[in-house]
Each structure stands twice: as structure tokens, then as C-alpha cells.
Motif scaffolding. Sequence first.
Motif, mmCIF file in Angstrom:
data_model
loop_
_atom_site.group_PDB
_atom_site.id
_atom_site.type_symbol
_atom_site.label_atom_id
_atom_site.label_comp_id
_atom_site.label_asym_id
_atom_site.label_seq_id
_atom_site.Cartn_x
_atom_site.Cartn_y
_atom_site.Cartn_z
ATOM 1 N N LEU A 1 0.832 -1.203 0.000
ATOM 2 C CA LEU A 1 0.000 0.000 0.000
ATOM 3 C C LEU A 1 0.866 1.252 0.000
ATOM 4 C CD1 LEU A 1 -2.487 -1.178 2.770
ATOM 5 C CD2 LEU A 1 -2.849 -1.253 0.293
ATOM 6 N N ARG A 2 0.566 2.142 -0.924
ATOM 7 C CA ARG A 2 1.290 3.407 -0.974
ATOM 8 C C ARG A 2 0.572 4.408 -0.074
ATOM 9 N NH1 ARG A 2 2.459 7.167 -6.206
ATOM 10 N NH2 ARG A 2 3.928 8.544 -5.180
ATOM 11 N N THR A 3 1.312 5.023 0.806
ATOM 12 C CA THR A 3 0.747 6.002 1.728
ATOM 13 C C THR A 3 1.471 7.335 1.542
ATOM 14 O OG1 THR A 3 2.281 5.624 3.564
ATOM 15 C CG2 THR A 3 0.383 4.128 3.405
ATOM 16 N N ALA A 4 1.014 8.339 2.247
ATOM 17 C CA ALA A 4 1.649 9.659 2.162
ATOM 18 C C ALA A 4 3.076 9.630 2.694
ATOM 19 C CB ALA A 4 0.818 10.677 2.938
ATOM 20 N N THR A 5 3.375 8.646 3.537
ATOM 21 C CA THR A 5 4.710 8.578 4.142
ATOM 22 C C THR A 5 5.583 7.480 3.543
ATOM 23 O OG1 THR A 5 3.867 7.130 5.894
ATOM 24 C CG2 THR A 5 3.895 9.519 6.324
ATOM 25 N N GLY A 6 5.075 6.778 2.538
ATOM 26 C CA GLY A 6 5.860 5.706 1.913
ATOM 27 C C GLY A 6 5.049 4.436 1.739
ATOM 28 N N TRP A 7 5.731 3.337 1.551
ATOM 29 C CA TRP A 7 5.071 2.055 1.313
ATOM 30 C C TRP A 7 4.820 1.335 2.627
ATOM 31 C CZ3 TRP A 7 3.046 1.006 -3.255
ATOM 32 C CH2 TRP A 7 3.489 1.759 -4.348
ATOM 33 N N GLN A 8 3.695 0.610 2.648
ATOM 34 C CA GLN A 8 3.278 -0.086 3.854
ATOM 35 C C GLN A 8 2.880 -1.518 3.521
ATOM 36 O OE1 GLN A 8 -0.735 0.117 6.342
ATOM 37 N NE2 GLN A 8 0.315 2.064 6.222
ATOM 38 N N ASP A 9 3.147 -2.428 4.430
ATOM 39 C CA ASP A 9 2.705 -3.807 4.263
ATOM 40 C C ASP A 9 1.191 -3.883 4.425
ATOM 41 O OD1 ASP A 9 5.385 -4.378 4.102
ATOM 42 O OD2 ASP A 9 5.495 -5.422 6.032
ATOM 43 N N ALA A 10 0.599 -4.906 3.819
ATOM 44 C CA ALA A 10 -0.829 -5.181 3.964
ATOM 45 C C ALA A 10 -0.993 -6.577 4.536
ATOM 46 C CB ALA A 10 -1.538 -5.075 2.616
ATOM 47 N N VAL A 11 -1.838 -6.694 5.541
ATOM 48 C CA VAL A 11 -2.098 -7.976 6.191
ATOM 49 C C VAL A 11 -3.394 -8.539 5.619
ATOM 50 C CG1 VAL A 11 -2.494 -9.133 8.391
ATOM 51 C CG2 VAL A 11 -0.902 -7.201 8.255
ATOM 52 N N GLU A 12 -3.344 -9.811 5.216
ATOM 53 C CA GLU A 12 -4.507 -10.487 4.640
ATOM 54 C C GLU A 12 -5.228 -11.296 5.712
ATOM 55 O OE1 GLU A 12 -5.631 -9.999 1.625
ATOM 56 O OE2 GLU A 12 -3.935 -8.774 1.005
ATOM 57 N N TRP A 13 -6.543 -11.136 5.747
ATOM 58 C CA TRP A 13 -7.409 -11.832 6.705
ATOM 59 C C TRP A 13 -8.441 -12.639 5.930
ATOM 60 C CZ3 TRP A 13 -6.624 -11.391 11.956
ATOM 61 C CH2 TRP A 13 -5.733 -10.409 12.356
ATOM 62 N N GLN A 14 -8.816 -13.805 6.445
ATOM 63 C CA GLN A 14 -9.744 -14.698 5.748
ATOM 64 C C GLN A 14 -10.707 -15.314 6.753
ATOM 65 O OE1 GLN A 14 -7.798 -18.265 4.382
ATOM 66 N NE2 GLN A 14 -9.178 -18.464 2.620
ATOM 67 N N PHE A 15 -11.968 -15.457 6.332
ATOM 68 C CA PHE A 15 -12.966 -16.143 7.150
ATOM 69 C C PHE A 15 -13.688 -17.153 6.270
ATOM 70 C CE2 PHE A 15 -16.955 -16.958 9.207
ATOM 71 C CZ PHE A 15 -16.601 -17.050 10.550
ATOM 72 N N LEU A 16 -13.581 -18.435 6.633
ATOM 73 C CA LEU A 16 -14.296 -19.490 5.921
ATOM 74 C C LEU A 16 -15.700 -19.583 6.494
ATOM 75 C CD1 LEU A 16 -11.486 -22.193 5.687
ATOM 76 C CD2 LEU A 16 -12.220 -20.559 3.936
ATOM 77 N N LEU A 17 -16.685 -19.470 5.629
ATOM 78 C CA LEU A 17 -18.080 -19.411 6.073
ATOM 79 C C LEU A 17 -18.704 -20.777 6.308
ATOM 80 C CD1 LEU A 17 -19.048 -16.537 3.665
ATOM 81 C CD2 LEU A 17 -19.051 -16.394 6.165
ATOM 82 N N GLY A 18 -18.076 -21.819 5.816
ATOM 83 C CA GLY A 18 -18.575 -23.163 6.075
ATOM 84 C C GLY A 18 -19.836 -23.518 5.321
ATOM 85 N N VAL A 19 -20.011 -22.970 4.132
ATOM 86 C CA VAL A 19 -21.194 -23.291 3.318
ATOM 87 C C VAL A 19 -21.009 -24.647 2.694
ATOM 88 C CG1 VAL A 19 -22.571 -22.585 1.336
ATOM 89 C CG2 VAL A 19 -21.694 -20.882 2.893
#
Length: 167
Positions: free
Chosen positions: A149-167
Motif C-alpha cells: 500500500l502506498r501512503t503519504a509517508t511511503g510504502w506499507q505492508d498489507a495484512v490479509e485476513w480470511q474467514f471461511l463461512l462453512g457453506v
Amino acid sequence: MHLRALEPDDLEFLYALENDPDIWGVSDTLAPVSRHALREYLEHASVDFHAVRQLRLVIATEIGSPAVGVVDLFDYDPLHQRAGVGITILARERQHGYARQALELLKNHARTILRLHQIYATVGADNLPSMRLFAAAGFRQVGTRQAWLRTATGWQDAVEWQFLLGV
């Protein structure tokens, strides 16, 4: 707490939300949105989720009460039955548990109505309130994208989150 469809009366609420520069960094926005553009959006907001591959629902504390935020499903993938999640609460309405409750309602809607298999979120590594929110809602942290992610102060890491719905 309930989620509802967008209404034409939500114009001023959306205008305030979309034009809050404090949230532009998490919503990939770089410029203000006009009332005209939002009116056009509201006119087409009821199009089928499967056709437009996105859904925005208004978060309200009770039926008939003013909106406190929105929750979005986006990038719907019909083959893999998954969609991204975004949530925004008005600054003055934060810290009341509305986002957590809205995510529970959204998970139920995604599971039972839309029959999705999973939902996911991408969160800037410095967005600690969102990290705590998704963890509390039962999402699992599944990875980190470096300098994503590009921010006003530089580049930032992005954390990925996942939820399995169990369908």
C-alpha cells in the motif's frame, strides 16, 4: 443493529463518508466525490450482487435510525464463491462495537443468502483498530503482502485476513 440496502435518502450520509480524507487511505480514494456522482450511484445501487459483483449495505443501530457506517462486499468471484470485505464507521460513531456487530450480520448474510464460501479483508499493517476488529470477528491472519500500500509517508505492508463461512 441491522444492515439495510442503500436508499436515496442516504445521499448526505454517503457524501460525508466518501469525502472524509481520513479514510481515503484505506478506501483507495484520492479525490472528493460529488453529490451528482453519488446520486448516480444510488440510482443503480439495487442492481443484483451477482451481476455487479459488489454489495454495499448501510449499518444502522435500529430500524429507522440514522446510518452509522457501511459494509461492502466487493470483487465477488462466482467460481470460487468469495468476496472482499470493507467496513467504514463514521468517526463520531466508532468505539461502540458497531463494526463488530455489522461483521457478524454480514457473515450470516454472506453464508445464508449469498452462499459464499469465504470472505477476506486486506488491512494496512498500521491499522491496529481494523486488525483487532477482524481478529475479534474470527478472521484468520493468512499472510502479509510486502510494501503493498502506498501512503503519504511511503510504502506499507498489507495484512490479509480470511474467514471461511462453512457453506
